[in-house]
Design an enzyme around this catalytic site. Structure first.
Site, PDB file in Angstrom:
ATOM      1  N   GLN A 199       0.844  -1.196   0.000  1.00  0.00           N
ATOM      2  CA  GLN A 199       0.000   0.000   0.000  1.00  0.00           C
ATOM      3  C   GLN A 199       0.877   1.244   0.000  1.00  0.00           C
ATOM      4  O   GLN A 199       1.889   1.305   0.705  1.00  0.00           O
ATOM      5  CB  GLN A 199      -0.904   0.009   1.230  1.00  0.00           C
ATOM      6  CG  GLN A 199      -1.957  -1.097   1.207  1.00  0.00           C
ATOM      7  CD  GLN A 199      -2.725  -1.169   2.509  1.00  0.00           C
ATOM      8  OE1 GLN A 199      -3.217  -0.161   2.996  1.00  0.00           O
ATOM      9  NE2 GLN A 199      -2.806  -2.364   3.072  1.00  0.00           N
TER      10      GLN A 199
HETATM   11  P1  GTP Z   1      -0.806  -6.181   0.321  1.00  0.00           P
HETATM   12  O1  GTP Z   1      -0.644  -6.934   1.584  1.00  0.00           O
HETATM   13  O2  GTP Z   1      -1.941  -5.218   0.343  1.00  0.00           O
HETATM   14  O3  GTP Z   1       0.471  -5.527  -0.132  1.00  0.00           O
HETATM   15  O4  GTP Z   1      -1.239  -7.268  -0.805  1.00  0.00           O
HETATM   16  P2  GTP Z   1      -0.484  -8.614  -1.253  1.00  0.00           P
HETATM   17  O5  GTP Z   1       0.461  -8.314  -2.356  1.00  0.00           O
HETATM   18  O6  GTP Z   1       0.091  -9.326  -0.073  1.00  0.00           O
HETATM   19  O7  GTP Z   1      -1.673  -9.443  -1.908  1.00  0.00           O
HETATM   20  P3  GTP Z   1      -2.469 -10.683  -1.291  1.00  0.00           P
HETATM   21  O8  GTP Z   1      -1.588 -11.876  -1.171  1.00  0.00           O
HETATM   22  O9  GTP Z   1      -3.177 -10.197  -0.089  1.00  0.00           O
HETATM   23  O10 GTP Z   1      -3.498 -10.975  -2.486  1.00  0.00           O
HETATM   24  C1  GTP Z   1      -4.420  -9.996  -2.937  1.00  0.00           C
HETATM   25  C2  GTP Z   1      -5.625 -10.673  -3.570  1.00  0.00           C
HETATM   26  O11 GTP Z   1      -5.260 -11.298  -4.800  1.00  0.00           O
HETATM   27  C3  GTP Z   1      -6.232 -11.777  -2.706  1.00  0.00           C
HETATM   28  O12 GTP Z   1      -7.638 -11.719  -2.862  1.00  0.00           O
HETATM   29  C4  GTP Z   1      -5.671 -13.054  -3.320  1.00  0.00           C
HETATM   30  O13 GTP Z   1      -6.528 -14.160  -3.144  1.00  0.00           O
HETATM   31  C5  GTP Z   1      -5.609 -12.667  -4.798  1.00  0.00           C
HETATM   32  N1  GTP Z   1      -4.559 -13.425  -5.534  1.00  0.00           N
HETATM   33  C6  GTP Z   1      -3.267 -13.607  -5.164  1.00  0.00           C
HETATM   34  N2  GTP Z   1      -2.602 -14.313  -6.100  1.00  0.00           N
HETATM   35  C7  GTP Z   1      -3.489 -14.585  -7.092  1.00  0.00           C
HETATM   36  C8  GTP Z   1      -3.396 -15.275  -8.358  1.00  0.00           C
HETATM   37  O14 GTP Z   1      -2.357 -15.798  -8.768  1.00  0.00           O
HETATM   38  N3  GTP Z   1      -4.539 -15.316  -9.111  1.00  0.00           N
HETATM   39  C9  GTP Z   1      -5.713 -14.742  -8.715  1.00  0.00           C
HETATM   40  N4  GTP Z   1      -6.762 -14.848  -9.532  1.00  0.00           N
HETATM   41  N5  GTP Z   1      -5.829 -14.081  -7.541  1.00  0.00           N
HETATM   42  C10 GTP Z   1      -4.742 -13.997  -6.737  1.00  0.00           C
END
Ligand code: GTP
Length: 171
Positions: free
Chosen positions: A62
């Protein structure tokens, strides 16, 4: 020769790119988080791949937390940079963050391996890993070893290949 037993890895990328989901995939069954919520600040996670222990700093993507990333640059052995390949608008923002990281004093003169995950490859609008690497300008990044893998963090597809590459770089 010297064999590393534990490596510090920084996991960065914009919010919602899939960083926490990727790290969760590598944790042991009993440590897995069921509901992944947006990361506030950072999470520190440990897991093992091919006998190498990883300490992963899962940094929030973020905007308001991105300035935290640089505090961890000094001590890292490798970086995992996660891109949401279905978000072609924000890939420009991801490139800006990458460029800033590469110019940082604690990164620019060190040969730190960088693994890119072109994540969310399952989505219809996802760019290929070649397109993602073009958008990020990786061919111009000559001073670092880097590798890009298309991945689906929901099924784990592509994750093992990527993490094995970085493990081999760290040995
Ligand atoms: P922050 O903690 O906000 O920085 O986000 P992050 O990068 O850690 O992302 P996170 O792992 O929380 O995933 C964000 C969203 O994307 C979640 O709803 C996951 O389920 C979805 N997601 C993650 N990887 C994939 C993927 O390979 N395919 C799809 N379709 N969705 C995904």
């Amino acid at each position: 020769g010297f064999k590393r037993k534990e490596a510090s890895i920084l996991v960065v990328g914009l919010d919602n790119s899939g960083k926490s989901t990727i790290i969760n995939h590598f944790k042991s069954e009993e440590d897995k988080t069921i509901d992944i919520v947006p990361t506030v600040g950072l999470n520190v996670e440990k897991f093992k791949v091919k006998s190498l222990g990883f300490i992963a700093f899962d940094m929030s993507g973020q905007g308001r937390y991105r300035n935290l990333w640089e505090h961890y640059y000094q001590d890292v052995n490798g970086i995992i940079f996660v891109v949401d390949s279905s978000d072609s608008l924000r890939i420009i923002v991801a490139k800006d963050e990458l460029d800033m990281m590469l110019q940082h004093k604690d990164i620019k003169d060190r040969n730190i391996p960088i693994l890119f995950f072109a994540n969310k490859m399952d989505l219809r609008e996802a760019l290929s890993s070649v397109k993602v690497s073009q958008a990020l300008g990786l061919d111009n990044m000559k001073s670092k070893s880097w590798h890009i893998c298309a991945s689906n963090a929901l099924t784990g597809e592509g994750l093992q290949e990527g993490v094995e590459w970085i493990t081999d770089q760290l040995k």
